[in-house]
Design a protein around this motif. Structure first.
Motif, PDB file in Angstrom:
ATOM      1  N   ASP A 177       0.834  -1.209   0.000  1.00 17.15           N
ATOM      2  CA  ASP A 177       0.000   0.000   0.000  1.00 17.15           C
ATOM      3  C   ASP A 177       0.866   1.255   0.000  1.00 17.15           C
ATOM      4  O   ASP A 177       0.612   2.216  -0.740  1.00 17.15           O
ATOM      5  CB  ASP A 177      -0.933   0.002   1.209  1.00 17.15           C
ATOM      6  N   LEU A 178       1.878   1.234   0.861  1.00 19.90           N
ATOM      7  CA  LEU A 178       2.760   2.395   0.916  1.00 19.90           C
ATOM      8  C   LEU A 178       3.502   2.593  -0.400  1.00 19.90           C
ATOM      9  O   LEU A 178       3.677   3.733  -0.863  1.00 19.90           O
ATOM     10  CB  LEU A 178       3.758   2.238   2.062  1.00 19.90           C
ATOM     11  N   SER A 179       3.902   1.491  -0.989  1.00 19.88           N
ATOM     12  CA  SER A 179       4.605   1.605  -2.265  1.00 19.88           C
ATOM     13  C   SER A 179       3.681   2.131  -3.353  1.00 19.88           C
ATOM     14  O   SER A 179       4.101   2.914  -4.209  1.00 19.88           O
ATOM     15  CB  SER A 179       5.178   0.242  -2.664  1.00 19.88           C
ATOM     16  N   ALA A 180       2.368   1.724  -3.339  1.00 16.88           N
ATOM     17  CA  ALA A 180       1.402   2.244  -4.323  1.00 16.88           C
ATOM     18  C   ALA A 180       1.207   3.747  -4.155  1.00 16.88           C
ATOM     19  O   ALA A 180       1.176   4.499  -5.141  1.00 16.88           O
ATOM     20  CB  ALA A 180       0.061   1.514  -4.176  1.00 16.88           C
ATOM     21  N   GLU A 181       1.102   4.183  -2.894  1.00 13.22           N
ATOM     22  CA  GLU A 181       0.970   5.625  -2.665  1.00 13.22           C
ATOM     23  C   GLU A 181       2.229   6.371  -3.098  1.00 13.22           C
ATOM     24  O   GLU A 181       2.159   7.452  -3.692  1.00 13.22           O
ATOM     25  CB  GLU A 181       0.678   5.882  -1.188  1.00 13.22           C
ATOM     26  N   VAL A 183       4.302   5.393  -5.384  1.00 17.60           N
ATOM     27  CA  VAL A 183       4.344   5.381  -6.849  1.00 17.60           C
ATOM     28  C   VAL A 183       3.424   6.454  -7.420  1.00 17.60           C
ATOM     29  O   VAL A 183       3.779   7.169  -8.374  1.00 17.60           O
ATOM     30  CB  VAL A 183       3.953   3.980  -7.367  1.00 17.60           C
ATOM     31  N   ALA A 184       2.227   6.581  -6.824  1.00 15.95           N
ATOM     32  CA  ALA A 184       1.294   7.610  -7.293  1.00 15.95           C
ATOM     33  C   ALA A 184       1.877   9.016  -7.083  1.00 15.95           C
ATOM     34  O   ALA A 184       1.785   9.876  -7.974  1.00 15.95           O
ATOM     35  CB  ALA A 184      -0.053   7.472  -6.576  1.00 15.95           C
ATOM     36  N   GLU A 185       2.463   9.223  -5.912  1.00 18.39           N
ATOM     37  CA  GLU A 185       3.071  10.528  -5.659  1.00 18.39           C
ATOM     38  C   GLU A 185       4.233  10.802  -6.611  1.00 18.39           C
ATOM     39  O   GLU A 185       4.396  11.929  -7.106  1.00 18.39           O
ATOM     40  CB  GLU A 185       3.554  10.601  -4.207  1.00 18.39           C
ATOM     41  N   ASN A 186       5.014   9.767  -6.874  1.00 18.36           N
ATOM     42  CA  ASN A 186       6.134   9.939  -7.806  1.00 18.36           C
ATOM     43  C   ASN A 186       5.633  10.264  -9.215  1.00 18.36           C
ATOM     44  O   ASN A 186       6.233  11.083  -9.932  1.00 18.36           O
ATOM     45  CB  ASN A 186       7.003   8.675  -7.825  1.00 18.36           C
ATOM     46  N   LYS A 187       4.529   9.620  -9.602  1.00 19.07           N
ATOM     47  CA  LYS A 187       3.958   9.910 -10.928  1.00 19.07           C
ATOM     48  C   LYS A 187       3.455  11.350 -11.000  1.00 19.07           C
ATOM     49  O   LYS A 187       3.654  12.037 -12.014  1.00 19.07           O
ATOM     50  CB  LYS A 187       2.826   8.931 -11.229  1.00 19.07           C
ATOM     51  N   LYS A 188       2.803  11.799  -9.937  1.00 20.85           N
ATOM     52  CA  LYS A 188       2.310  13.185  -9.920  1.00 20.85           C
ATOM     53  C   LYS A 188       3.466  14.175 -10.007  1.00 20.85           C
ATOM     54  O   LYS A 188       3.396  15.169 -10.739  1.00 20.85           O
ATOM     55  CB  LYS A 188       1.488  13.425  -8.659  1.00 20.85           C
ATOM     56  N   VAL A 189       4.513  13.874  -9.262  1.00 20.44           N
ATOM     57  CA  VAL A 189       5.686  14.758  -9.309  1.00 20.44           C
ATOM     58  C   VAL A 189       6.310  14.759 -10.696  1.00 20.44           C
ATOM     59  O   VAL A 189       6.712  15.812 -11.228  1.00 20.44           O
ATOM     60  CB  VAL A 189       6.704  14.326  -8.238  1.00 20.44           C
ATOM     61  N   ARG A 190       6.353  13.588 -11.312  1.00 14.98           N
ATOM     62  CA  ARG A 190       6.936  13.492 -12.656  1.00 14.98           C
ATOM     63  C   ARG A 190       6.095  14.257 -13.679  1.00 14.98           C
ATOM     64  O   ARG A 190       6.634  14.915 -14.572  1.00 14.98           O
ATOM     65  CB  ARG A 190       7.056  12.013 -13.060  1.00 14.98           C
ATOM     66  N   ILE A 191       4.779  14.173 -13.539  1.00 14.06           N
ATOM     67  CA  ILE A 191       3.896  14.922 -14.441  1.00 14.06           C
ATOM     68  C   ILE A 191       4.145  16.420 -14.302  1.00 14.06           C
ATOM     69  O   ILE A 191       4.220  17.162 -15.297  1.00 14.06           O
ATOM     70  CB  ILE A 191       2.423  14.573 -14.153  1.00 14.06           C
ATOM     71  N   CYS A 216      -1.494   9.487 -19.464  1.00 12.87           N
ATOM     72  CA  CYS A 216      -2.939   9.532 -19.746  1.00 12.87           C
ATOM     73  C   CYS A 216      -3.542   8.147 -19.872  1.00 12.87           C
ATOM     74  O   CYS A 216      -4.776   7.991 -19.779  1.00 12.87           O
ATOM     75  CB  CYS A 216      -3.197  10.322 -21.027  1.00 12.87           C
ATOM     76  N   LYS A 217      -2.716   7.133 -20.082  1.00 14.96           N
ATOM     77  CA  LYS A 217      -3.191   5.748 -20.196  1.00 14.96           C
ATOM     78  C   LYS A 217      -2.959   4.956 -18.922  1.00 14.96           C
ATOM     79  O   LYS A 217      -3.039   3.722 -18.937  1.00 14.96           O
ATOM     80  CB  LYS A 217      -2.492   5.051 -21.354  1.00 14.96           C
ATOM     81  N   ASP A 218      -2.686   5.617 -17.819  1.00 16.80           N
ATOM     82  CA  ASP A 218      -2.389   4.921 -16.570  1.00 16.80           C
ATOM     83  C   ASP A 218      -3.629   4.203 -16.045  1.00 16.80           C
ATOM     84  O   ASP A 218      -4.775   4.623 -16.290  1.00 16.80           O
ATOM     85  CB  ASP A 218      -1.897   5.935 -15.524  1.00 16.80           C
ATOM     86  N   ALA A 219      -3.391   3.098 -15.307  1.00 19.69           N
ATOM     87  CA  ALA A 219      -4.518   2.336 -14.747  1.00 19.69           C
ATOM     88  C   ALA A 219      -5.238   3.106 -13.653  1.00 19.69           C
ATOM     89  O   ALA A 219      -6.453   2.937 -13.468  1.00 19.69           O
ATOM     90  CB  ALA A 219      -4.023   0.997 -14.207  1.00 19.69           C
ATOM     91  N   ASP A 220      -4.511   3.921 -12.925  1.00 19.97           N
ATOM     92  CA  ASP A 220      -5.130   4.753 -11.897  1.00 19.97           C
ATOM     93  C   ASP A 220      -5.887   5.903 -12.558  1.00 19.97           C
ATOM     94  O   ASP A 220      -5.328   6.665 -13.352  1.00 19.97           O
ATOM     95  CB  ASP A 220      -4.049   5.300 -10.964  1.00 19.97           C
ATOM     96  N   LYS A 221      -7.173   6.029 -12.241  1.00 18.66           N
ATOM     97  CA  LYS A 221      -8.011   7.045 -12.890  1.00 18.66           C
ATOM     98  C   LYS A 221      -7.569   8.451 -12.529  1.00 18.66           C
ATOM     99  O   LYS A 221      -7.595   9.355 -13.381  1.00 18.66           O
ATOM    100  CB  LYS A 221      -9.477   6.838 -12.505  1.00 18.66           C
ATOM    101  N   ASP A 222      -7.153   8.640 -11.288  1.00 18.59           N
ATOM    102  CA  ASP A 222      -6.723   9.972 -10.878  1.00 18.59           C
ATOM    103  C   ASP A 222      -5.472  10.406 -11.637  1.00 18.59           C
ATOM    104  O   ASP A 222      -5.362  11.555 -12.077  1.00 18.59           O
ATOM    105  CB  ASP A 222      -6.456  10.000  -9.368  1.00 18.59           C
ATOM    106  N   GLY A 227      -3.004  13.486 -15.987  1.00 18.45           N
ATOM    107  CA  GLY A 227      -2.238  13.513 -17.228  1.00 18.45           C
ATOM    108  C   GLY A 227      -2.978  14.209 -18.357  1.00 18.45           C
ATOM    109  O   GLY A 227      -2.388  14.968 -19.133  1.00 18.45           O
ATOM    110  N   LEU A 228      -4.304  13.974 -18.446  1.00 22.09           N
ATOM    111  CA  LEU A 228      -5.099  14.635 -19.487  1.00 22.09           C
ATOM    112  C   LEU A 228      -5.117  16.155 -19.288  1.00 22.09           C
ATOM    113  O   LEU A 228      -4.948  16.924 -20.239  1.00 22.09           O
ATOM    114  CB  LEU A 228      -6.524  14.088 -19.467  1.00 22.09           C
TER     115      LEU A 228
END
Length: 804
Positions: A177-181, A183-191, A216-222, A227-228
């Motif tokens: 769970d922590l790694s998923a969060e 990863v999501a935070e890292n993706k947001k920062v990268r965007i 924009c094709k990520d599995a996570d909707k947020d 990305g869009l």
């Protein structure tokens, strides 16, 4: 022998227990073997022992091996009941059963187990308490304890590993769970990093645009939505103000500088990424979780860059959503198209033509059953009226040129013309053409012929939509009419009439006769071959207004008799209901049809004056004020109608024969209103609203003898809107002092006829509350009936559509 028996008895009575020695430590000597061989008579009883019964008593199983005996002892120890359970198993009282004394001197009582416990336990455990453990059993028990201790020592590790394994699993889940969060935070920062890089220097960092689109094709909707939106911001800012054209093969073979090469790479990457982005966003508008985000992206791109590539894909996607059931999506698309119509400088009018043509096709596909927002966007269109005039000038110029060519041909046949002059004229015409061509190429202004073409196509598509709606309304079948309602659900008719009235001066004169014919049919509220009223009162009044607008804007070319529309308005005044119909349309009709004309027929003006004065007694305050303003304007313009204010015998002071007054006549010319008197003004001067009181008193004070014609200063629309804003914010004029004086002067009454001085205010409040609740319920009931009629009408239309 007697002594030996006594000695043996003494040994039995007080035996000395041998020490517990394991079997491995016992060593048999030669002397013992000799002693047993000599004294076989003493050891003869061993040969006669029943070994099978002994083994059954010890092991409960005959012919058991030594290895199996240990397992049997282990099982027996596991099944051994506890002391409290043994106590629970005692059923027989100790007094009733005789005990047994063991060699140790302990008393052992025989017990009988319960039926429940006896069913569950074996037969061997039932008699266990009646026997004392032998030496062999003790040894076996010791061995059993040692083995159990060894097993327990071995089982300590796995028993401790079980909670460790469970903790490891929980920790693994928490880490996941922590790694998923993370990863999501890292993706947001990268965007965010990619977006800032692209906005800071688009040409150098254009390669990172593809990485941004991958989110924009990520599995996570947020993450996908983020990305869009981030890609939308980037494209909105970095798209250039021109349309990109990719280089040809010949241009690619040419040698170019580094700057040009860098620009080409930037444009090619931007165009391919923009295409991929649109291919990704357009399908997402059909998914519920991404629909609003996708449509917002499409509308923003179309509004910001309507000139850019792939506009032919953006406009259809936005226009289709004008038929959406979602109000947010529909409003967003309508505002985008309106901005597209207003800012034609960005695209030169090409996008306007495409959008109007697509809206016309949308109305045709849905058979005129759309939301009014879909065609109200036409009201934002703006056309150049000078282009229409220039067309006429071009026609005249064309005729002049033809005549000039004919003259030149005739002059060429004459041999007297000088050849030098002809050559000079040809050179001048060529140079002028070249200069005009260069000026058009260098100027940013659009060619006039191109503007004419675009405006003609836009007007053609728009009026095609309007005429389709009018024709569909006129040709409604009887099956599409709801008998329980006063009208049919025609959502596009009101917007269509507004558009026709606004752009009436652009309509071709060849279609005017058909247009006026359709408006007459709609004003009557009936369709072709149908005798039932299809339209509401407001829609019928609006048809009359549009007919007058069309006539006045084409006054030089039209010669149309509008008497039928006056008759329809004269009858619609009686059908008008303040709470049901729209008062603004009613006031606009009074202004355009009655107040704007300088001169009216005397009979028609008198008929409208009488009907408006009578109807103002039943109207609301705003509608009454608009009607009285119209009455005042008509009386000021028509001097002969002022005699209706007098109360002479025979009705008025008009000389000559006067027709008899017929208040229920459908034709204003046959009503004979000049034979009536405006007695309604006397009642209106006592109206509850002070503004209407003053207006009625001012009308009654108009001088009938003066021949002065007054020009109206306030229109019915202004009077209606001003009084509508007040909304009953006034103080009732009520003189309580005068009423109290009058009561004192009245003669006293005796008995029950004497009025009570104290008024029951609570009772009056209760009565008024009951009355107003009843009125409120009636209004709510009418609203619910309207909604029910509309829903039933829409259901019937849907059934007809399914049958088709």
């Amino acid at each position: 022998m007697g002594k030996k028996q006594k000695q043996n008895q003494k040994v039995i009575r007080a035996p000395e227990l041998p020490p517990e020695v394991p079997d491995e430590d016992i060593e048999i000597s030669d002397e013992d073997v000799k002693f047993v061989a000599k004294n076989r008579a003493y050891a003869g009883f061993v040969s006669t022992l029943d070994t099978q019964s002994i083994t059954k008593h010890v092991t409960r199983i005959a012919n058991a091996k030594e290895d199996d005996l240990e397992e049997l002892y282990e099982r027996r120890s596991r099944k051994k009941p506890r002391e409290d359970e043994e106590e629970k198993g005692i059923v027989v009282d100790r007094v009733d059963a005789l005990p047994v004394k063991t060699l140790d001197g302990k008393l052992v009582y025989r017990t009988v187990k319960n039926d429940e416990s006896s069913d569950k336990e074996d037969e061997s455990d039932g008699d266990k308490g009646a026997f004392k453990l032998t030496k062999a059993e003790r040894r076996a028990k010791l061995k059993k304890k040692k083995k159990e201790e060894k097993k327990q020592a071995k089982e300590v590790v796995p028993t401790e590993e079980v909670p460790q394994n469970s903790q490891v699993q929980v920790l693994a889940e928490v880490k996941a769970d922590l790694s998923a969060e993370e990863v999501a935070e890292n993706k947001k920062v990268r965007i965010a990093e990619l977006g800032t890089e692209l906005l800071a220097d688009p040409e150098s960092n254009i390669k990172s645009l593809k990485e941004l689109l991958s989110f924009c094709k990520d599995a996570d909707k947020d993450i996908a939505k983020m990305g869009l939106k981030s890609s939308l911001v980037v494209f909105r800012d970095i798209i250039p103000g021109y349309r990109i054209r990719l280089p040809t093969e010949k241009e690619l073979e040419m040698k170019i500088s580094k700057a040009v090469k860098k620009t080409r790479f930037f444009e090619a990457t931007l165009l391919s990424s923009y295409k991929a982005y649109l291919q990704m966003v357009i399908p997402l508008q059909h998914r519920p979780e991404f629909s609003r985000v996708a449509i917002h992206c499409l509308c923003t791109l179309l509004e910001a860059h309507p000139h850019f590539n792939f506009r032919e894909n953006l406009i259809p996607a936005v226009v289709k959503n004008l038929a959406s059931d979602d109000d947010v999506v529909r409003k967003l698309c309508s505002t985008t198209i309106q901005s597209l119509f207003k800012d034609e400088g960005k695209h030169g009018g090409e996008a306007t033509v495409e959008a109007v043509q697509l809206i016309a096709e949308l109305v045709k596909i849905h058979d005129c059953h759309l939301h009014p927002d879909s065609i109200e966007v036409f009201l934002a269109l703006s056309f150049d009226e000078d282009l229409a005039r220039s067309e006429k000038m071009d026609d005249n110029k064309g005729k002049y040129k033809k005549n000039k060519k004919r003259k030149n041909a005739d002059e060429q046949n004459q041999p007297a013309i000088n050849d030098k002059k002809r050559l000079k004229q040809e050179l001048l015409s060529k140079t002028r053409e070249e200069v005009n061509a260069d000026f058009k190429a260098t100027s940013f202004a659009q060619d006039e012929t191109e503007r004419k073409r675009i405006q003609a196509q836009t007007l053609s598509a728009m009026f095609n939509t309007y005429f389709r709606i009018l024709k569909h309304t006129v040709q409604l079948d009887r099956s599409q009419v709801n008998a329980s309602s006063t009208g049919v659900s025609l959502p596009l008719l009101s917007s269509c009439l507004k558009g026709v009235g606004l752009f009436a001066h652009f309509i071709d004169l060849d279609f005017m006769s058909d247009l006026m014919k359709h408006l007459k049919i709609l004003a009557s509220g009936k369709s072709i071959g149908n005798s039932e009223n299809l339209l509401t009162v407001s829609e019928r009044i609006e048809c009359c207004i549009v007919a007058f607008k069309v006539m006045r804007k084409n006054l030089d070319a039209l010669n149309v008799d509008l008497q039928d529309f006056f008759i329809q308005l004269y009858n619609l005044i009686l059908e008008y209901r303040p709470g049901r119909d729209e008062g603004e349309i009613f006031a606009e009709a009074l202004k355009i049809m009655l107040c704007d004309d300088r001169q009216h027929d005397m009979q028609r003006a008198a008929a409208f004056i009488k009907r408006l004065a009578s109807s103002s007694l039943c109207f609301g305050s705003a509608e009454s004020m608009a009607a009285l303003v119209t009455v005042k304007n008509l009386l000021q313009k028509n001097m002969k109608c002022r005699y209706m204010l007098e109360n002479d015998v025979g009705g008025g002071s008009v000389s000559g024969s006067v027709a008899k007054y017929q208040p229920y006549s459908s034709d204003p010319h046959l009503s004979g209103a000049l034979a009536s008197v405006l007695w309604e003004l006397n009642l209106l001067s006592k109206h509850y609203h002070p503004a209407i009181q003053t207006m009625a008193s001012n009308i009654s004070k108009i001088n009938t003898a003066s021949n002065q014609v007054y020009m109206p200063t306030v229109s019915p629309q202004q009077a209606y809107s001003e009084l509508l804003l007040e909304r009953e914010q006034f103080n009732l004029s009520c003189n309580t002092k005068k009423l109290s004086h009058k009561r004192k002067r009245e003669p006293t009454l005796s008995g029950d006829d004497k009025p009570s001085s104290n008024v029951d205010e609570d009772g009056l409040r209760k009565k008024f509350a009951d009355h107003f609740t009843v009125v409120h319920d009636i209004v709510e009931n009418e609203k619910l009936r309207k909604e029910l009629s509309l829903t039933t009408a829409s259901l019937q239309l849907y059934q007809v559509y399914k049958k088709r």
